[in-house]
Design an enzyme around this catalytic site. Structure first.
Site, mmCIF file in Angstrom:
data_model
loop_
_atom_site.group_PDB
_atom_site.id
_atom_site.type_symbol
_atom_site.label_atom_id
_atom_site.label_comp_id
_atom_site.label_asym_id
_atom_site.label_seq_id
_atom_site.Cartn_x
_atom_site.Cartn_y
_atom_site.Cartn_z
ATOM 1 N N LYS A 257 44.127 -29.796 47.493
ATOM 2 C CA LYS A 257 44.786 -28.782 48.308
ATOM 3 C C LYS A 257 44.268 -28.865 49.731
ATOM 4 O O LYS A 257 43.125 -28.539 50.019
ATOM 5 C CB LYS A 257 44.522 -27.363 47.771
ATOM 6 C CG LYS A 257 45.429 -26.353 48.478
ATOM 7 C CD LYS A 257 44.903 -24.942 48.432
ATOM 8 C CE LYS A 257 43.898 -24.654 49.512
ATOM 9 N NZ LYS A 257 44.421 -24.651 50.886
ATOM 10 N N GLY B 45 34.147 -26.127 52.949
ATOM 11 C CA GLY B 45 34.643 -24.971 53.695
ATOM 12 C C GLY B 45 33.531 -23.979 53.936
ATOM 13 O O GLY B 45 32.358 -24.359 54.014
ATOM 14 N N SER B 46 33.884 -22.721 54.042
ATOM 15 C CA SER B 46 32.893 -21.711 54.406
ATOM 16 C C SER B 46 31.948 -21.414 53.243
ATOM 17 O O SER B 46 32.310 -21.533 52.084
ATOM 18 C CB SER B 46 33.608 -20.434 54.830
ATOM 19 O OG SER B 46 34.371 -19.929 53.753
ATOM 20 N N GLU C 131 30.308 -28.352 49.934
ATOM 21 C CA GLU C 131 29.822 -28.738 51.253
ATOM 22 C C GLU C 131 30.209 -27.595 52.178
ATOM 23 O O GLU C 131 31.393 -27.367 52.432
ATOM 24 C CB GLU C 131 30.473 -30.064 51.655
ATOM 25 C CG GLU C 131 29.683 -30.788 52.705
ATOM 26 C CD GLU C 131 30.207 -30.490 54.078
ATOM 27 O OE1 GLU C 131 29.699 -29.519 54.693
ATOM 28 O OE2 GLU C 131 31.110 -31.195 54.521
ATOM 29 N N CYS D 81 31.118 -28.817 60.634
ATOM 30 C CA CYS D 81 30.133 -28.124 59.801
ATOM 31 C C CYS D 81 28.715 -28.495 60.201
ATOM 32 O O CYS D 81 27.813 -27.678 60.113
ATOM 33 C CB CYS D 81 30.380 -28.414 58.332
ATOM 34 S SG CYS D 81 30.562 -30.166 57.994
ATOM 35 N N GLU E 285 27.224 -19.163 61.781
ATOM 36 C CA GLU E 285 28.059 -20.288 62.193
ATOM 37 C C GLU E 285 29.202 -19.749 63.070
ATOM 38 O O GLU E 285 29.920 -18.838 62.665
ATOM 39 C CB GLU E 285 28.625 -20.960 60.941
ATOM 40 C CG GLU E 285 29.363 -22.227 61.215
ATOM 41 C CD GLU E 285 29.744 -22.960 59.922
ATOM 42 O OE1 GLU E 285 30.223 -22.296 58.992
ATOM 43 O OE2 GLU E 285 29.573 -24.187 59.862
HETATM 44 P P1 NAI Z 1 37.709 -21.306 54.220
HETATM 45 O O1 NAI Z 1 36.450 -21.613 53.534
HETATM 46 O O2 NAI Z 1 38.420 -20.047 53.888
HETATM 47 O O3 NAI Z 1 38.759 -22.497 53.985
HETATM 48 C C1 NAI Z 1 38.482 -23.755 53.452
HETATM 49 C C2 NAI Z 1 39.481 -24.106 52.357
HETATM 50 O O4 NAI Z 1 39.290 -23.231 51.252
HETATM 51 C C3 NAI Z 1 40.933 -23.954 52.749
HETATM 52 O O5 NAI Z 1 41.664 -24.987 52.139
HETATM 53 C C4 NAI Z 1 41.321 -22.620 52.149
HETATM 54 O O6 NAI Z 1 42.686 -22.505 51.870
HETATM 55 C C5 NAI Z 1 40.531 -22.619 50.882
HETATM 56 N N1 NAI Z 1 40.227 -21.307 50.307
HETATM 57 C C6 NAI Z 1 40.154 -20.098 50.938
HETATM 58 N N2 NAI Z 1 39.837 -19.135 50.057
HETATM 59 C C7 NAI Z 1 39.709 -19.735 48.851
HETATM 60 C C8 NAI Z 1 39.372 -19.274 47.549
HETATM 61 N N3 NAI Z 1 39.093 -18.014 47.308
HETATM 62 N N4 NAI Z 1 39.326 -20.162 46.550
HETATM 63 C C9 NAI Z 1 39.573 -21.460 46.769
HETATM 64 N N5 NAI Z 1 39.889 -21.961 47.972
HETATM 65 C C10 NAI Z 1 39.951 -21.114 49.010
HETATM 66 O O7 NAI Z 1 37.440 -21.382 55.777
HETATM 67 P P2 NAI Z 1 38.322 -20.709 56.949
HETATM 68 O O8 NAI Z 1 38.702 -19.320 56.601
HETATM 69 O O9 NAI Z 1 39.407 -21.633 57.282
HETATM 70 O O10 NAI Z 1 37.268 -20.664 58.123
HETATM 71 C C11 NAI Z 1 36.351 -19.597 58.217
HETATM 72 C C12 NAI Z 1 35.001 -20.102 58.641
HETATM 73 O O11 NAI Z 1 34.481 -20.985 57.663
HETATM 74 C C13 NAI Z 1 34.979 -20.931 59.901
HETATM 75 O O12 NAI Z 1 34.935 -20.146 61.031
HETATM 76 C C14 NAI Z 1 33.749 -21.741 59.717
HETATM 77 O O13 NAI Z 1 32.636 -20.993 60.116
HETATM 78 C C15 NAI Z 1 33.699 -21.976 58.242
HETATM 79 N N6 NAI Z 1 34.223 -23.293 57.872
HETATM 80 C C16 NAI Z 1 33.355 -24.276 57.569
HETATM 81 C C17 NAI Z 1 33.812 -25.526 57.272
HETATM 82 C C18 NAI Z 1 32.874 -26.616 56.948
HETATM 83 O O14 NAI Z 1 33.260 -27.775 56.977
HETATM 84 N N7 NAI Z 1 31.645 -26.341 56.601
HETATM 85 C C19 NAI Z 1 35.230 -25.858 57.284
HETATM 86 C C20 NAI Z 1 36.081 -24.730 57.548
HETATM 87 C C21 NAI Z 1 35.574 -23.516 57.851
#
Ligand code: NAI
Ligand code: MG
Length: 831
Positions: free
Chosen positions: A192, A244-245, A266, A300, A397
């Protein structure tokens, strides 16, 4: 005007990359995309779509399907159906497919790069020169691993169907990091993409068709967090890989707890960028540009905290400001810009909010004099100075082009500041002094350390976090373990837990430890602590001695910080043999005892710094001392487990051999030097987790204890062991062996009592870095769920019973791997 003046004043003209090929591709699809399931495009079950936008102008680009539970289910079923044939295809055939994918990524690389920049907002220079080449590199590298799987990973098989959830910051690169190793090892996938950036994954689906990849091996379901949640929750998914987060990572850890799904996370970071006063400051300035302004800081592992030695701080700040003044923010498709657009308005708002908070908390803000384009979602490069180490902008972050600068005086202070975070993803160290650089590299808690460079990535090197930055590695040999499992697991008997659910309660015999050796009923018959009272000596006295059994004249205590100590509760519990005969008493440890043991273990972390040779010597010494008392231990095993004498002797002999085994391994569990490209090599160093809780199997009370504790301490961890609940006395007898074998106090702590109650305390404890649990499924679930607090590493049996005598199931490299985590240190090397 002189030429020199022209150079000074010359403005760059725009050098736009044409968007036409991407626009044509979008038009060809009618700017609307379905899911890619079972090798074909399938309309969403619920008929819902959403828009993806171009961050450079805020306009919609295309509509993509919103995946529902039904869509996820269809995709998982397609992946499941494709799995056996893909697994059985063999490494060479899979290598050919991965190679074909790599070639196709290269052939379409410009289209991928333009589409990525349009959808994500990142500069075309980055998507063209970094993201897409790394994607191709990942598929080539893993084509090689597919080829090598049979010879390099004997005894392992693919996990099955992998559910993969990726973020928006490196959309296609994260896809490659997930899909390439999964396919190489024979898994099929449902991926996804992030809702802000689904397009390159859909183009990738098309090249899967072009490569003739068997239907269902790769499935792409688009959608938001709800789609991700449905994928993580699907019962027929065997593994979840998430980037992701930390917040969502924690949800997924909790949600998958006890399901038996393999999990790699990660997550976020707040990575230090450490500058010593002898560093080459011009390189440092360019390093900062790459560390925090690469991909608009939406990285990240971004170097979001500059830690600079006091003497050069002022000079560095001045140079940084001069450089920032010259950075160009603008149209991502313009090859002359440095910083593109922020992915989405919510992310822009988050950055603005955190910057406001930084100012409110007293830090000094600096931004260049020019202003950003107004028609898209842009944010200027931003520097904070006068930042307090505890300030929000120093701890949280931001995920934007904002860096917080702090100063330090000594290397020790630099390390303390660097590690003053709950994260541990990456660090970079700048100094011309190799001794200093490597000294600091060892002390920083981070999965990746770059020396005099930053944000370097390669398929041959593992990438992943310490602490709350997650666990598991992606890339390199170390990344492949996430997608394979030992073959024996598939047929191992599973313990669901009903027979073990009883927790011990204080028996009628007092904790003061006088007499027993008596027959009583089952544990369920004994009286609870409140009723028993601490001083019920008289009750003990009334017990008749069981015929033919030696009287037991002591109650085993706990072993904490190298000393035998009474349990906090003051109670003990009766230990019965399988026929229900009382054979002794063990201390009833509680929450407080675990806390004391964790504290003692933290004081013993010097163990990690002793030489591996010394640790080997201690393990040999343990073996020698156990050997000297082999008969006594064998008798005790026979007494408490009802084993026949031959089996009991075999258990002792095997335990001695295990100690030899891990003594042997202590100085041989080498890391690797990864052959990453560029002007460096990468040292993959296995490091101990730190303080580990080990909940030993109930069966094989001596062998199970030794087989789990020995590898952990061989690798330099300090351990809190919870021995077999039904037969703890073998572990408590082991105290004397520990005491006479030069094991430093606190390296091995033993707390007897209710296994699951103690396991839960360990799993929830913030100062415990890892927990192993070998027991019924229910306990495994609790350990995984409670570990989400500080994201500690867990290794649980999911109820699968091991044959502890078996050299594969009961010992070996799997144990060493789980007792360590790999730190990758990028070191300049050659040219
Ligand atoms: P997020 O963690 O919500 O999104 C990452 C992925 O997880 C997306 O594909 C999203 O659709 C999916 N996702 C969201 N909620 C989920 C759930 N409950 N179960 C399974 N999958 C889920 O990150 P978001 O909201 O886009 O960004 C928020 C903050 O997260 C950013 O400001 C940043 O600080 C951090 N982040 C860190 C990343 C990294 O590579 N470490 C990448 C993206 C965001
Ligand atoms: Mg977009």
């Amino acid at each position: 005007m002189k030429v020199a003046d022209i150079f000074e004043t010359m403005e760059y003209g725009p050098a736009p990359e044409s968007a036409a090929p991407a626009e044509q591709w979008l038009d060809r699809h009618g700017r609307e995309f379905e899911h890619f399931i079972g090798g074909e495009w399938q309309a969403p079950v619920e008929g819902e779509y959403f828009e993806t936008y171009n961050p450079a102008d805020g306009k919609p680009i295309a509509r993509v399907a919103q995946g529902s539970e039904g869509d996820v289910d269809r995709a998982v079923r397609a992946a499941r159906a494709a799995f056996p044939a893909w697994r059985d295809l063999g490494g060479h055939a899979r290598a050919r497919y991965l190679y074909a994918l790599a070639r196709l990524v290269q052939r379409h690389s410009r289209l991928f790069a333009v589409l990525e920049s349009i959808d994500n907002g990142k500069p075309i220079r980055e998507s063209r020169d970094i993201d897409i080449p790394l994607v191709a590199r990942h598929f080539y590298h893993h084509a090689g691993w597919a080829q090598l799987m049979e010879s390099e990973f004997p005894g392992y098989e693919p996990v099955g169907v992998a559910g993969q959830i990726i973020p928006w910051n490196f959309p296609l690169l994260m896809l490659a990091w997930k899909i390439a190793p999964a396919l190489a090892m024979g898994n099929t996938v449902v991926l996804k993409p992030a809702e802000f950036t689904p397009l390159t994954a859909l183009l990738f689906a098309e090249i899967c068709q072009e490569a003739g990849l068997p239907q269902g091996v790769v499935n792409i379901v688009t959608g938001d967090g709800r789609t991700g949640a449905a994928l993580a929750a699907h019962p027929d998914v065997d593994k979840i890989a998430f980037t992701g987060s930390t917040e969502v990572g924690r949800i997924i850890r909790t949600q998958t707890a006890g399901t038996g799904k393999k999990l790699s996370l990660e997550l976020g970071g707040k990575s230090p960028f450490i500058v010593f006063e002898d560093a080459d400051l011009d390189s440092v300035v360019e390093g900062v540009v790459d560390a925090i302004w690469f991909n608009q800081g939406q990285v990240c592992c971004a170097g979001s905290r500059i830690l600079v030695q006091e003497g050069v701080a002022e000079g560095l700040i001045e140079r940084l400001k001069a450089r920032m003044e010259k950075l160009r923010v603008g149209d991502p498709l313009d090859k002359a810009i440095d910083i593109g657009a922020i992915v989405a308005p919510v992310q822009l708002e988050r950055i603005e909010r955190m910057v406001r908070q930084g100012v409110e908390e007293g830090a000094t803000l600096w931004q260049p004099s020019w202003s950003c384009p107004k028609d898209g979602w842009f944010y200027p490069p931003t520097l904070f100075t006068d930042v307090a180490p505890a300030a929000t902008i120093a701890q949280e972050e931001i995920f934007g082009p904002v860096v917080a600068l702090m100063t330090f005086r000594t290397p020790e202070e630099a390390v303390a500041l660097a590690n003053n975070t709950r994260y541990g993803l990456a660090a970079s160290i700048w100094t011309e002094n190799i001794n200093l650089a490597l000294d600091i590299a060892a002390k920083v808690k981070a999965g990746t350390v770059w020396i005099n460079c930053t944000n370097q990535f390669d398929a041959a090197s593992g990438f992943g976090g310490y602490r709350e930055s997650g666990f598991g590695r992606e890339g390199g040999r170390e990344g492949l373990w996430e997608y394979i499992r030992p073959k024996w697991e598939a047929t191992a008997p599973v313990d669901e837990g009903s027979e073990h659910e009883a927790r011990p309660v204080a028996g009628p015999v007092s904790g003061e430890g006088r007499v027993a050796g008596a027959g009583v009923g089952g544990a369920a018959d004994s009286v609870g602590p409140a009723a028993a009272g601490a001083g019920a000596d008289s009750v003990a006295g009334t017990r008749p001695a069981a015929a033919g059994l030696p009287a037991i004249d002591r109650t085993a205590k706990l072993f904490i910080g190298g000393k035998q100590v009474r349990p906090d509760s003051g109670y003990s519990y009766p230990v019965l043999n399988p026929s229900g005969v009382l054979v002794g008493e063990a201390a009833l440890g509680n929450r407080k005892d675990i806390r004391n043991a964790v504290e003692a273990a933290h004081k013993a972390t010097g163990w990690a710094r002793t030489t591996a040779h010394n640790r080997a010597q201690v393990l040999y010494y343990l073996a020698e001392n156990l050997s000297a008392r082999a008969d006594e231990f064998a008798e005790r095993i026979a007494l408490v487990t009802g084993a026949d004498p031959g089996a009991a002797e075999r258990e002792v002999a095997c335990s001695i051999e295990r100690l030899f085994l891990y003594a042997a391994w202590a100085d041989k569990w080498d890391g690797a030097v990864h052959r990453t490209p560029f002007r460096n090599v990468t040292l993959a160093m296995p490091e101990p987790l730190g303080v580990m809780g080990i909940v030993c199997p109930d069966e094989r009370p001596l062998l199970g204890f030794v087989s789990t504790v020995a590898p952990a301490i061989a690798m330099g961890n300090a351990v809190i062991a919870v021995p077999s609940q039904s037969a703890p006395l073998l572990a408590t007898d082991f105290y004397q062996v520990l005491e006479t074998s030069d094991v430093p106090g606190g390296v091995v702590n033993i707390v007897t009592g209710g296994r699951d109650e103690l396991a839960e305390v360990l799993a929830a404890h913030d100062d415990v870095d890892g927990v192993w649990y070998f027991g019924p499924r229910k306990g495994c679930a609790a350990v995984e769920r409670l570990s989400a607090g500080n994201m500690k590493r867990t290794w649980v049996s999911h109820g699968r019973r091991r044959d502890w005598f078996d050299p594969v199931q009961g010992a070996g490299e799997e144990f060493l791997r789980h007792a360590t985590q790999v730190k990758n240190i990028w070191v300049p090397y050659g040219e």
